[in-house]
Design an enzyme around this catalytic site. Structure first.
Site, mmCIF file in Angstrom:
data_model
loop_
_atom_site.group_PDB
_atom_site.id
_atom_site.type_symbol
_atom_site.label_atom_id
_atom_site.label_comp_id
_atom_site.label_asym_id
_atom_site.label_seq_id
_atom_site.Cartn_x
_atom_site.Cartn_y
_atom_site.Cartn_z
ATOM 1 N N CYS C 73 -8.702 13.784 -10.540
ATOM 2 C CA CYS C 73 -7.784 12.965 -11.352
ATOM 3 C C CYS C 73 -8.139 13.132 -12.822
ATOM 4 O O CYS C 73 -7.273 13.268 -13.689
ATOM 5 C CB CYS C 73 -7.884 11.499 -10.979
ATOM 6 S SG CYS C 73 -7.754 11.133 -9.227
ATOM 7 N N HIS C 77 -5.965 13.495 -16.230
ATOM 8 C CA HIS C 77 -5.775 12.212 -16.936
ATOM 9 C C HIS C 77 -6.923 11.860 -17.859
ATOM 10 O O HIS C 77 -6.864 10.856 -18.556
ATOM 11 C CB HIS C 77 -5.600 11.076 -15.924
ATOM 12 C CG HIS C 77 -4.392 11.216 -15.048
ATOM 13 N ND1 HIS C 77 -3.126 10.937 -15.485
ATOM 14 C CD2 HIS C 77 -4.255 11.612 -13.757
ATOM 15 C CE1 HIS C 77 -2.262 11.139 -14.494
ATOM 16 N NE2 HIS C 77 -2.917 11.553 -13.439
ATOM 17 N N CYS C 174 9.424 -17.463 -0.238
ATOM 18 C CA CYS C 174 8.263 -17.445 -1.135
ATOM 19 C C CYS C 174 8.408 -18.564 -2.168
ATOM 20 O O CYS C 174 7.464 -19.286 -2.470
ATOM 21 C CB CYS C 174 8.166 -16.118 -1.874
ATOM 22 S SG CYS C 174 8.307 -14.638 -0.871
ATOM 23 N N HIS C 178 5.680 -21.177 -3.584
ATOM 24 C CA HIS C 178 4.974 -20.736 -4.789
ATOM 25 C C HIS C 178 5.680 -21.105 -6.096
ATOM 26 O O HIS C 178 5.066 -21.030 -7.157
ATOM 27 C CB HIS C 178 4.700 -19.238 -4.715
ATOM 28 C CG HIS C 178 3.808 -18.873 -3.562
ATOM 29 N ND1 HIS C 178 2.452 -19.102 -3.573
ATOM 30 C CD2 HIS C 178 4.080 -18.326 -2.350
ATOM 31 C CE1 HIS C 178 1.920 -18.694 -2.411
ATOM 32 N NE2 HIS C 178 2.892 -18.222 -1.658
ATOM 33 N N ARG C 215 -1.642 -8.908 0.929
ATOM 34 C CA ARG C 215 -1.575 -10.336 0.661
ATOM 35 C C ARG C 215 -0.209 -10.907 1.048
ATOM 36 O O ARG C 215 -0.106 -11.976 1.653
ATOM 37 C CB ARG C 215 -1.860 -10.597 -0.822
ATOM 38 C CG ARG C 215 -1.843 -12.060 -1.228
ATOM 39 C CD ARG C 215 -2.942 -12.824 -0.520
ATOM 40 N NE ARG C 215 -2.759 -14.274 -0.645
ATOM 41 C CZ ARG C 215 -1.944 -14.986 0.106
ATOM 42 N NH1 ARG C 215 -1.216 -14.404 1.055
ATOM 43 N NH2 ARG C 215 -1.844 -16.290 -0.059
ATOM 44 N N CYS C 219 1.300 -13.909 4.019
ATOM 45 C CA CYS C 219 2.284 -14.991 3.941
ATOM 46 C C CYS C 219 3.386 -14.779 4.976
ATOM 47 O O CYS C 219 3.833 -15.731 5.609
ATOM 48 C CB CYS C 219 2.901 -15.066 2.546
ATOM 49 S SG CYS C 219 1.942 -16.064 1.382
#
Lengths: 148, 106, 258, 163
Positions: C73, C77, C174, C178, C215, C219
């Site tokens: 990389c 970069h 959601c 939230h 994550r 939920c």
């Protein structure tokens, strides 16, 4: 290296088979036995040990834990070993730390797993054979959602 | 690959009590995690940690499955002499990993 | 002329006032603010932050040649302290070649496959999380600054629609938790505002580093909905919407969350 | 939006720290009963309530209390608090259940549990006895209400006692 970090699935059928079996838990009796084994005949006395832990634990997977023992840490008077015990994980032992005068201070910090609300005990053995103790009561919160 | 973070002060005065912090990558598989086949994932934890400095094991820890994944251990020691500190972790299979850090003591 | 200048000045002042007021009214709070002091300390101090292990992994991988190209990389970069500085703050971004939005991990996968000629690591693999954490960490402390490409607008809107869509057996969106109930407690856990400022995060619950997609899957499973597959457009749209919603907030990677 | 086929991932064991046997056992029991196949039973709404018991039989308050207090079955206490001295963590998203039996008639309680969205389309309260109009339900829960008719009646019977 390229193994995916495993995910967890309790709610779905795949997890069903495993629910039947679960490991035995330590008990307060097992913990006391382990503590007696550490003390080696000495009667642990409350004092000289400070056990710092949060009273309300957000997640039992990593509970910050610090033990400080009041000792000059000289060749003549020092902590030899510190041990941590719990009563409700599968095993009563958490860790044992070997110290000596070269530590300068009897101060140890780590992170531990606690499966449930329970008490944690710290014992410190001095070079004169005396054993000192402290304990902490912790409330371990449960995750609201069981995740897949 | 397993990574470790070691925090040792670069410099210290002789006789000064310094703080050492270590964080090492390890799953600390407890042996109590059930598998879909009905068994348990075999236990594989780091069971021993040692810090060797100035010819002596100044701090050691025997770890059990109740130590968190990616174990964090911090302790204190007296700065005695300039040179290398050796940190050693040993797992259930006897595999050893070592890290070194240097300190200048004046 | 003078009058016009006066008017312009007045307008500027008015704008400044509005700007100040907007800033004063910014009540958005990172998930960090909902954590206990102990967990906050774990994030704040690199030496105690287990998410740094992934960042360090990523730093090593960044410099390591991969694939048939034999290039790392860093070869393209750069490998210095300024390499990739702030880049993550802009993602998900519009990929003109593909004609679709791409998230940061997706961009890394694309580079791996197309530029380096390597089999791309799976989503949620340690390799991909480490590289993503490394790049995102290079934006730590910088404000979230979503890609200005107008072609991102429909993606953000698709994410917004999904955010408000009720899903699963529990029929919850959601937004209901939230937005409407942030700060309230779901059982013992405070509901955060779901700002994606710390990803990839080290989640104590996972005992490892994981992505925003992981994550969100949590939920979805919680409301008893079928999660989208890793890499799905739905996650990228949701992330684009959440980054827009978090515009200007500070990137914290690697975040620690309970 | 287009969805790409996903790689199947290996399931790994759940619970947080170590196994939590009581929770797991309850879940096993729940899944076992769920696979028995609970269907939605018909009911009639009169004004803002359902006057007749679902399935015709009266519920049992003790069983209802157990359902309400169960984080995996009733889920109620994730959002509501209630008169449960033995429980430590209860949510703050929804009204305290204490006094629910005094605030609502039996028929009103029943509709509010069965399908609260009939009264307020924007409610956060899930419909406990409805399977239509839901999106993307996970396969394990598909075509199955949160509580079967007997479960609803048990919870109604319990909430009635909260005066």
């Amino acid at each position: 290296m390229d193994l995916p970090t495993a995910s967890r699935r309790l709610v779905l059928g795949g997890g069903l088979a495993l629910l039947a079996i679960s490991p035995a838990r330590a008990t307060p009796e097992a913990m006391r036995a382990a503590m007696q084994g550490f003390a080696g005949g000495a009667e642990p006395r409350p004092g000289r040990v400070r056990l710092e832990m949060p009273t309300l634990v957000e997640n039992g997977n990593a509970v910050p834990t610090t033990v400080i023992v009041d000792s000059p840490m000289t060749a003549a008077d020092h902590v030899v070993e510190i041990a941590l015990f719990n009563e409700r994980n599968p095993l009563p032992d958490i860790a044992r730390f070997t110290l000596g005068p070269r530590c300068g201070q009897a101060w140890v910090s780590t992170r531990i797993r606690l499966g449930d609300t329970q008490s944690v005990h710290a014992l410190a053995r001095m070079n004169d054979g005396s054993v000192w103790s402290a304990s902490a009561e912790l409330i371990v919160t449960l995750p609201a959602c069981i995740e897949g | 690959m397993s990574r470790a973070l070691i925090n040792v002060p670069a410099k210290a005065r002789k006789g000064e009590v310094i703080q050492i912090r270590t964080l090492v990558q390890h799953e600390m598989e407890t042996g109590f995690r059930p598998l879909p086949n009905g068994g348990f994932a075999p236990r594989l934890i780091l069971r021993r940690f040692e810090c060797i400095y100035d010819g002596e094991t100044v701090f050691a820890a025997d770890l059990h499955p109740a130590i968190s994944a990616n174990p964090y251990l911090a302790f204190r020691t007296v700065a005695t002499t300039s040179g290398e500190m050796l940190f050693r972790w040993i797992d259930d299979r006897g595999a050893v990993r070592e890290e070194r850090a240097t300190i200048e003591v004046t | 002329m003078i009058r016009r200048r006066g008017a312009a000045l007045a307008l500027l002042l008015a704008l400044a006032t509005v700007a100040t007021r907007v800033e004063a009214q910014d009540t958005r709070r990172s998930g960090f603010m909902f954590m206990s002091p102990g967990t906050q300390a774990m994030q704040r101090d690199d030496m105690e932050n287990p998410g740094m292990l992934a960042v360090l992994d990523g730093a090593e991988l960044w410099a390591k040649p991969a694939g048939t190209s034999g290039r790392s990389c860093a070869d393209c970069h750069g490998g210095g302290a300024e390499a990739m500085r702030g880049v993550a703050a802009r993602y998900p971004a519009f990929d003109a070649t593909r004609g679709e939005a791409i998230d940061l991990a997706g961009r890394i996968l694309q580079c791996r496959a197309e530029r380096q000629g390597d089999a791309p690591p799976p989503r949620e693999s340690r390799t991909l999380l480490a590289l993503t954490a490394f790049v995102a960490h290079r934006a730590r402390g910088m404000p979230v600054a979503p890609d200005a490409d107008p072609r991102m607008t429909p993606v953000v809107e698709a994410g917004r629609a999904l955010w408000h869509k009720r899903l699963g057996q529990l029929d919850l969106s959601c937004a209901q938790c939230h937005d409407d109930n942030a700060g309230q407690k779901l059982a013992s856990a405070p509901i955060p505002e779901a700002h994606p400022t710390g990803y990839p995060i080290y989640r104590l619950e996972w005992q490892t580093t994981g992505s925003l997609q992981r994550r969100i899957r949590g939920c979805l499973t919680g409301v008893r909905a079928e999660p989208f597959a890793y890499g799905a457009d739905e996650y990228i749209a949701l992330e684009a919407f959440l980054m827009e919603r978090a515009r200007g907030m500070e990137i914290e990677t690697p975040g620690v969350r309970p | 939006m287009r969805r790409r086929p996903g790689r199947r991932r290996r399931a790994r064991r759940p619970a947080a720290v170590f196994a939590r046997p009581p929770v797991l056992a309850l879940l096993a029991a729940l899944l076992a009963s769920a696979t028995a196949g609970a269907q939605v039973v018909p009911y009639t709404i009169v004004a803002d309530g359902i006057p007749e018991p679902l399935g015709g039989a009266a519920g049992d308050p003790a069983r209802g209390r157990a359902i309400v207090a169960d984080r995996q079955k009733g889920l109620c206490i994730l959002c509501h608090s209630g008169p449960f001295p033995e429980l430590r963590f209860m949510g703050t998203l929804a009204p305290d259940l204490a006094g629910a039996g005094a605030r609502w008639s039996t028929a009103q309680l029943r509709l509010r549990i069965v399908d609260a969205a009939r009264l307020n389309p924007d409610t956060i309260m899930p419909a406990y006895h409805r399977t239509d109009g839901l999106a993307r339900v996970a396969p394990a829960w598909r075509d199955r209400p949160i509580l079967d008719a007997a479960g609803i009646e048990d919870v109604v019977a319990y909430l009635e006692t909260l005066r």
